[in-house]
Design a protein around this motif. Structure first.
Motif, PDB file in Angstrom:
ATOM      1  N   UNK A 159       0.842  -1.194   0.000  1.00  0.00           N
ATOM      2  CA  UNK A 159       0.000   0.000   0.000  1.00  0.00           C
ATOM      3  C   UNK A 159       0.872   1.236   0.000  1.00  0.00           C
ATOM      4  N   UNK A 160       0.284   2.369   0.308  1.00  0.00           N
ATOM      5  CA  UNK A 160       1.085   3.567   0.512  1.00  0.00           C
ATOM      6  C   UNK A 160       1.862   3.379   1.810  1.00  0.00           C
ATOM      7  N   UNK A 161       2.910   4.153   2.033  1.00  0.00           N
ATOM      8  CA  UNK A 161       3.618   4.026   3.310  1.00  0.00           C
ATOM      9  C   UNK A 161       2.688   4.184   4.521  1.00  0.00           C
ATOM     10  N   UNK A 162       1.749   5.101   4.436  1.00  0.00           N
ATOM     11  CA  UNK A 162       0.814   5.320   5.548  1.00  0.00           C
ATOM     12  C   UNK A 162      -0.084   4.102   5.754  1.00  0.00           C
ATOM     13  N   UNK A 163      -0.570   3.510   4.666  1.00  0.00           N
ATOM     14  CA  UNK A 163      -1.410   2.313   4.772  1.00  0.00           C
ATOM     15  C   UNK A 163      -0.612   1.131   5.316  1.00  0.00           C
ATOM     16  N   UNK A 164       0.614   0.982   4.827  1.00  0.00           N
ATOM     17  CA  UNK A 164       1.465  -0.107   5.307  1.00  0.00           C
ATOM     18  C   UNK A 164       1.701   0.013   6.810  1.00  0.00           C
ATOM     19  N   UNK A 165       1.947   1.238   7.283  1.00  0.00           N
ATOM     20  CA  UNK A 165       2.168   1.434   8.718  1.00  0.00           C
ATOM     21  C   UNK A 165       0.895   1.114   9.499  1.00  0.00           C
ATOM     22  N   UNK A 166      -0.250   1.541   9.010  1.00  0.00           N
ATOM     23  CA  UNK A 166      -1.521   1.263   9.682  1.00  0.00           C
ATOM     24  C   UNK A 166      -1.760  -0.242   9.794  1.00  0.00           C
ATOM     25  N   UNK A 167      -1.458  -0.972   8.743  1.00  0.00           N
ATOM     26  CA  UNK A 167      -1.643  -2.424   8.732  1.00  0.00           C
ATOM     27  C   UNK A 167      -0.684  -3.090   9.715  1.00  0.00           C
ATOM     28  N   UNK A 168       0.588  -2.684   9.681  1.00  0.00           N
ATOM     29  CA  UNK A 168       1.576  -3.268  10.596  1.00  0.00           C
ATOM     30  C   UNK A 168       1.241  -2.942  12.053  1.00  0.00           C
ATOM     31  N   UNK A 169       0.803  -1.723  12.314  1.00  0.00           N
ATOM     32  CA  UNK A 169       0.431  -1.347  13.676  1.00  0.00           C
ATOM     33  C   UNK A 169      -0.749  -2.170  14.187  1.00  0.00           C
ATOM     34  N   UNK A 170      -1.677  -2.488  13.301  1.00  0.00           N
ATOM     35  CA  UNK A 170      -2.811  -3.338  13.703  1.00  0.00           C
ATOM     36  C   UNK A 170      -2.301  -4.700  14.154  1.00  0.00           C
ATOM     37  N   UNK A 171      -1.335  -5.241  13.445  1.00  0.00           N
ATOM     38  CA  UNK A 171      -0.737  -6.511  13.851  1.00  0.00           C
ATOM     39  C   UNK A 171      -0.003  -6.401  15.168  1.00  0.00           C
ATOM     40  N   UNK A 172       0.755  -5.310  15.330  1.00  0.00           N
ATOM     41  CA  UNK A 172       1.521  -5.103  16.563  1.00  0.00           C
ATOM     42  C   UNK A 172       0.602  -4.987  17.762  1.00  0.00           C
ATOM     43  N   UNK A 173      -0.487  -4.252  17.607  1.00  0.00           N
ATOM     44  CA  UNK A 173      -1.409  -4.038  18.724  1.00  0.00           C
ATOM     45  C   UNK A 173      -2.074  -5.312  19.185  1.00  0.00           C
ATOM     46  N   UNK A 174      -2.170  -6.284  18.302  1.00  0.00           N
ATOM     47  CA  UNK A 174      -2.818  -7.550  18.645  1.00  0.00           C
ATOM     48  C   UNK A 174      -2.029  -8.358  19.677  1.00  0.00           C
ATOM     49  N   UNK A 175      -0.731  -8.096  19.786  1.00  0.00           N
ATOM     50  CA  UNK A 175       0.073  -8.877  20.726  1.00  0.00           C
ATOM     51  C   UNK A 175       0.689  -8.029  21.839  1.00  0.00           C
ATOM     52  N   UNK A 176       0.506  -6.719  21.810  1.00  0.00           N
ATOM     53  CA  UNK A 176       1.111  -5.875  22.837  1.00  0.00           C
ATOM     54  C   UNK A 176       0.119  -5.466  23.903  1.00  0.00           C
TER      55      UNK A 176
END
Length: 134
Positions: A117-134
């Motif tokens: 995606x765009x850099x902003x979309x990629x970060x949003x997607x990765x952050x969603x994954x990170x939040x699932x385990x933190x």
């Protein structure tokens, strides 16, 4: 050294896949352990070229303990040394989408990254994954 477990990696991967699906973005997702070794990966109908991007964003985040875009800011301000920095460690990718993963004690356990995606979309997607385990 603490490492992300396979179970944690899959939980993060599923959350990131869900966010990418909501945004209807075909991405590749990579999760690496604290040593930068691939733990889990998903290619959601993305183009072939972003596979390596996702892995490099995750490795960049874990190598420096910073999100990949934060490392990009450092490289940009490196006073002419950016080229050498980018080409170190078998190549860094310093655009948004790689997120360092730390446990509740602040210990780096791995990183997750999205690309496609765009850099902003990629970060949003990765952050969603990170939040699932933190």
């Amino acid at each position: 050294m603490m490492n992300i477990t396979y179970s944690e990696a899959m939980k993060a991967l599923e959350a990131a896949k869900e966010k990418a699906t909501q945004l209807t973005i075909p991405v590749s997702l990579a999760i690496v352990d604290a040593g930068g070794h691939l733990v889990s990966f998903a290619r959601l109908d993305s183009v072939y070229g972003v596979i390596d991007f996702a892995i490099k964003k995750a490795r960049t985040a874990v190598m420096f303990g910073l999100d990949s875009d934060a490392m990009g800011t450092i490289v940009t301000g490196a006073g002419g040394h950016g080229y050498g920095m980018l080409n170190s460690n078998n190549g860094l990718l310093t655009v948004a989408g790689g997120v360092a993963l730390k446990n509740k004690d602040g210990v780096l356990i791995g990183a997750i990254a999205s690309s496609g995606g765009t850099p902003e979309q990629d970060k949003e997607i990765a952050l969603a994954g990170a939040k699932a385990i933190l």
